[in-house]
Design a protein around this motif. Structure first.
Motif, PDB file in Angstrom:
ATOM      1  N   HIS A 117     -38.497  37.805 107.204  1.00 38.29           N
ATOM      2  CA  HIS A 117     -39.700  37.342 107.904  1.00 38.29           C
ATOM      3  C   HIS A 117     -40.811  38.386 107.841  1.00 38.29           C
ATOM      4  O   HIS A 117     -41.986  38.028 107.675  1.00 38.29           O
ATOM      5  CB  HIS A 117     -39.368  36.999 109.356  1.00 38.29           C
ATOM      6  N   SER A 118     -40.470  39.661 107.950  1.00 39.68           N
ATOM      7  CA  SER A 118     -41.488  40.712 107.849  1.00 39.68           C
ATOM      8  C   SER A 118     -42.161  40.685 106.491  1.00 39.68           C
ATOM      9  O   SER A 118     -43.392  40.805 106.374  1.00 39.68           O
ATOM     10  CB  SER A 118     -40.859  42.091 108.093  1.00 39.68           C
ATOM     11  N   GLN A 119     -41.383  40.519 105.431  1.00 36.98           N
ATOM     12  CA  GLN A 119     -41.947  40.452 104.076  1.00 36.98           C
ATOM     13  C   GLN A 119     -42.822  39.219 103.901  1.00 36.98           C
ATOM     14  O   GLN A 119     -43.874  39.286 103.241  1.00 36.98           O
ATOM     15  CB  GLN A 119     -40.824  40.462 103.047  1.00 36.98           C
ATOM     16  N   ASP A 120     -42.419  38.131 104.493  1.00 36.49           N
ATOM     17  CA  ASP A 120     -43.204  36.896 104.431  1.00 36.49           C
ATOM     18  C   ASP A 120     -44.555  37.113 105.110  1.00 36.49           C
ATOM     19  O   ASP A 120     -45.611  36.774 104.543  1.00 36.49           O
ATOM     20  CB  ASP A 120     -42.426  35.770 105.117  1.00 36.49           C
ATOM     21  N   MET A 121     -44.548  37.691 106.305  1.00 40.53           N
ATOM     22  CA  MET A 121     -45.799  37.931 107.034  1.00 40.53           C
ATOM     23  C   MET A 121     -46.689  38.908 106.276  1.00 40.53           C
ATOM     24  O   MET A 121     -47.907  38.718 106.180  1.00 40.53           O
ATOM     25  CB  MET A 121     -45.500  38.439 108.438  1.00 40.53           C
ATOM     26  N   ALA A 122     -46.089  39.990 105.739  1.00 42.50           N
ATOM     27  CA  ALA A 122     -46.880  41.008 105.045  1.00 42.50           C
ATOM     28  C   ALA A 122     -47.515  40.455 103.771  1.00 42.50           C
ATOM     29  O   ALA A 122     -48.679  40.748 103.463  1.00 42.50           O
ATOM     30  CB  ALA A 122     -46.008  42.210 104.712  1.00 42.50           C
ATOM     31  N   SER A 123     -46.774  39.656 103.042  1.00 42.48           N
ATOM     32  CA  SER A 123     -47.296  39.141 101.772  1.00 42.48           C
ATOM     33  C   SER A 123     -48.394  38.111 101.961  1.00 42.48           C
ATOM     34  O   SER A 123     -49.228  37.915 101.075  1.00 42.48           O
ATOM     35  CB  SER A 123     -46.159  38.539 100.938  1.00 42.48           C
ATOM     36  N   LYS A 124     -48.422  37.482 103.138  1.00 47.89           N
ATOM     37  CA  LYS A 124     -49.411  36.419 103.366  1.00 47.89           C
ATOM     38  C   LYS A 124     -50.356  36.734 104.522  1.00 47.89           C
ATOM     39  O   LYS A 124     -51.160  35.891 104.923  1.00 47.89           O
ATOM     40  CB  LYS A 124     -48.693  35.086 103.615  1.00 47.89           C
ATOM     41  N   SER A 125     -50.259  37.928 105.093  1.00 50.68           N
ATOM     42  CA  SER A 125     -51.179  38.395 106.149  1.00 50.68           C
ATOM     43  C   SER A 125     -51.256  37.439 107.336  1.00 50.68           C
ATOM     44  O   SER A 125     -52.324  36.929 107.694  1.00 50.68           O
ATOM     45  CB  SER A 125     -52.590  38.634 105.583  1.00 50.68           C
TER      46      SER A 125
END
Length: 209
Positions: A115-123
Motif C-alpha cells: 500500500h505504501s508503494q501504491d500511494m507513493a507511485s500515485k501521490s
C-alpha cells in the motif's frame, strides 16, 4: 529549488549587493540576516555570485530512510508503538487503558509495503488503494488470515519517531494503536522523491484467526 529537483523542508534566501570583500559580506549578513545565519535547522547552502552581487540559499534537506534502513525503522516504530500501548492515554475524547505489546509480522509488513508503494507511485494518501482494495483485502492477498484488522497511513514524515507522533496526535490513528484486540503489526514506508509528499507510510494492525 523545485526546478532543480532539490527537495527541502525549510529554506531561506539572502542577497548581498555591493560588498566586495569577505569582511564586508559578513557584516551585511550579520546586520540583515542574523536570524537566518544562526538558524540551526538549516544544514546546506548554495552560493551564486555575479559581479558585485551575491545570492545565498540555505535549506534543510528532505532526508528519508532508505530501503536498507527498513528493518531498523520497523523495529523503531514497533518499540515506539509498544511504549505508547504500555501507558493509559486519551485518544481524542476516548480514554484507553494500557494494553499488551504487539509483535512484528513479516506478512503484515508486506501488506503495508504494497500500500505504501501504491500511494507513493500515485501521490495519494487514502486507506483505499488505487485498485479499490481496503486493508483487509490486502492482508488476505499476502496470505494473512485475520480475525480483526486495521490500518494507519501517513505521508511526509521523515523518521519513525515523527510518524508515530503524528498517529498518536490523531484520535482515529491513536485508537488503532491502543486497540487491545490487535496482537500483531506490520509497518512499511515507500520513498518517491517525485511524489507530492516524498514518503508514504502504512501501519497494519491485526489479530490472526
Amino acid at each position: 529549488m523545485e526546478r532543480g529537483d532539490y527537495r527541502f523542508t525549510n529554506s531561506a534566501s539572502m542577497h548581498v549587493e555591493g560588498a566586495t570583500d569577505r569582511k564586508a559580506i559578513l557584516d551585511v549578513l550579520r546586520a540583515n540576516y542574523c536570524e537566518t545565519i544562526t538558524d540551526a535547522t538549516l544544514k546546506e547552502i548554495g552560493v551564486y555570485q555575479k559581479r558585485d552581487g551575491i545570492w545565498i540559499v540555505a535549506a534543510t534537506p528532505f532526508v528519508t530512510p532508505g530501503v536498507k534502513d527498513a528493518a531498523q525503522v520497523s523495529k523503531e516504530v514497533l518499540s515506539l508503538v509498544n511504549a505508547a500501548r504500555g501507558k493509559a492515554r486519551k485518544c481524542g475524547r476516548k480514554q484507553f487503558a494500557s494494553v499488551p505489546p504487539l509483535t512484528l509480522s513479516a506478512v503484515l509488513n508486506r501488506a503495508a509495503l504494497i500500500h505504501s508503494q501504491d500511494m507513493a507511485s500515485k501521490s495519494f494518501l487514502e486507506h483505499r488503494g488505487s485498485d479499490g482494495s481496503m486493508v483487509g483485502e490486502r492482508a488476505a492477498r499476502v496470505g494473512y488470515k485475520w480475525r480483526t484488522v486495521g490500518e494507519n497511513v501517513a505521508d511526509g514524515a521523515q523518521t519513525a519517531e515523527t510518524v508515530v507522533q503524528l498517529w498518536l496526535k490523531s484520535p482515529g490513528h491513536c485508537a488503532n494503536i491502543m486497540t487491545a484486540g490487535f496482537t500483531e503489526m506490520g509497518i512499511a514506508f515507500a520513498v518517491d522523491r517525485k511524489s507530492d509528499a516524498g514518503i508514504y507510510w502504512t501501519q497494519v494492525f491485526a489479530a490472526p484467526r
